[in-house]
Design a protein around this motif. Structure first.
Motif, mmCIF file in Angstrom:
data_model
loop_
_atom_site.group_PDB
_atom_site.id
_atom_site.type_symbol
_atom_site.label_atom_id
_atom_site.label_comp_id
_atom_site.label_asym_id
_atom_site.label_seq_id
_atom_site.Cartn_x
_atom_site.Cartn_y
_atom_site.Cartn_z
ATOM 1 N N LYS A 19 0.832 -1.316 -0.040
ATOM 2 C CA LYS A 19 0.006 -0.088 -0.226
ATOM 3 C C LYS A 19 0.790 1.087 -0.072
ATOM 4 C CE LYS A 19 -3.596 2.231 2.434
ATOM 5 N NZ LYS A 19 -4.562 2.309 3.841
ATOM 6 N N VAL A 21 0.646 5.613 -0.356
ATOM 7 C CA VAL A 21 -0.093 6.749 -0.467
ATOM 8 C C VAL A 21 0.591 7.553 -1.358
ATOM 9 C CG1 VAL A 21 -1.417 8.567 0.904
ATOM 10 C CG2 VAL A 21 -1.360 6.222 1.925
ATOM 11 N N GLY A 81 -4.396 3.203 -8.969
ATOM 12 C CA GLY A 81 -4.611 4.586 -8.782
ATOM 13 C C GLY A 81 -5.150 5.118 -9.991
ATOM 14 N N THR A 95 -3.758 13.349 -4.349
ATOM 15 C CA THR A 95 -3.275 12.154 -3.647
ATOM 16 C C THR A 95 -4.372 10.906 -3.778
ATOM 17 O OG1 THR A 95 -2.808 11.335 -1.489
ATOM 18 C CG2 THR A 95 -4.735 12.778 -1.483
ATOM 19 N N ARG A 96 -3.713 9.936 -4.068
ATOM 20 C CA ARG A 96 -4.428 8.586 -4.296
ATOM 21 C C ARG A 96 -3.691 7.583 -3.460
ATOM 22 N NH1 ARG A 96 -4.120 9.001 -10.529
ATOM 23 N NH2 ARG A 96 -4.465 11.101 -9.974
ATOM 24 N N THR A 97 -4.444 6.400 -3.521
ATOM 25 C CA THR A 97 -3.866 5.246 -2.831
ATOM 26 C C THR A 97 -3.663 4.192 -3.819
ATOM 27 O OG1 THR A 97 -4.843 5.908 -0.692
ATOM 28 C CG2 THR A 97 -4.114 3.412 -0.928
ATOM 29 N N CYS A 159 3.968 4.086 3.430
ATOM 30 C CA CYS A 159 3.755 2.552 2.793
ATOM 31 C C CYS A 159 3.571 1.593 3.785
ATOM 32 C CB CYS A 159 4.949 2.285 2.101
ATOM 33 S SG CYS A 159 5.673 3.370 0.699
#
Length: 221
Positions: A19, A21, A81, A95-97, A159
């Motif tokens: 993960k 961000v 994303g 921003t995105r994950t 992360c």
């Protein structure tokens, strides 16, 4: 390169994700699927010896090509994303994950078979005294952006690693968590059939001499 050791409490998992961000950037935008470019390769090591190696972007790109339109869009939005074509260039820098699949040998995303709900089995995590090390080679931040001169900030501290742990009876946990000496890694492998690109001109014959591919060949790209 970054190293991650699987927690000793893990016994049986079905999937694993990195993960990330991504911070917002202004004046430019991320690529359509930035998660496709964030990770280069992963390696699994046991007692310092490489047991498994995978080019993440190569397999994910091949998997995306096998998806239909109705499956491609939700998959890329959830994991890679993708913000969709309706957003503007400015909003594409928000921003995105990312949830980048760590391609275990049983991963559904390593196969060019399109969408399915069957799953690919389990991954045994018990390795005795030799903890399993995952080495992740990240791509530079220029790879995820449209404009290499306007880059996102560091993702340090943004992360984490996520697991899908399989809950079983105690008897099944003992059976499936330790497969040392019995687990076979059988997966696809990409082999380049030439020594690189070769320039060609119109009306001139070009010959490529190679002894590849060998073994079981399922597809030529």
């Amino acid at each position: 390169n970054f190293s991650y050791y699987l927690p000793e409490s893990l016994r049986v998992i079905s999937s694993m994700f990195l993960k990330i961000v991504l911070p917002a950037i202004s004046g430019t935008s991320y690529k359509a699927n930035p998660g496709l470019y964030a990770v280069k390769t992963i390696r699994f090591l046991s007692a310092g010896q490489e047991a498994y190696h995978c080019d993440v972007a190569q397999y994910l790109r091949d998997y995306l090509e096998s998806l239909s339109d109705e499956h491609y869009t939700p998959f890329t939005k959830t994991y890679l994303g993708n913000q969709g074509s309706a957003t503007t260039a400015v909003s594409n820098g928000v921003t995105r994950t990312l949830l980048i699949p760590i391609l275990l040998p049983n991963s559904a995303y390593m196969n060019r078979s399109g969408f399915n709900t069957r799953g690919r089995g389990i991954w045994p995590c018990l390795t005795g005294n030799n903890r399993l090390e995952v080495q992740i080679t990240m791509a530079p931040n220029t790879d995820v952006c449209e404009d290499a001169s306007n880059l996102p900030a560091s993702i340090s501290g943004a992360c984490s690693v996520l697991f899908h742990q399989v809950d079983m009876t105690s008897e099944d946990v003992l059976k499936y968590s330790d497969a040392r000496g019995a687990y076979s890694v059988i997966s696809r492998r990409f082999t380049e059939v030439t020594n690189g690109y070769q320039a060609a001109t119109a009306n001139n014959k070009v010959s490529l001499t190679t002894n590849q591919p060998i073994g079981c060949v399922t597809e030529l790209i």
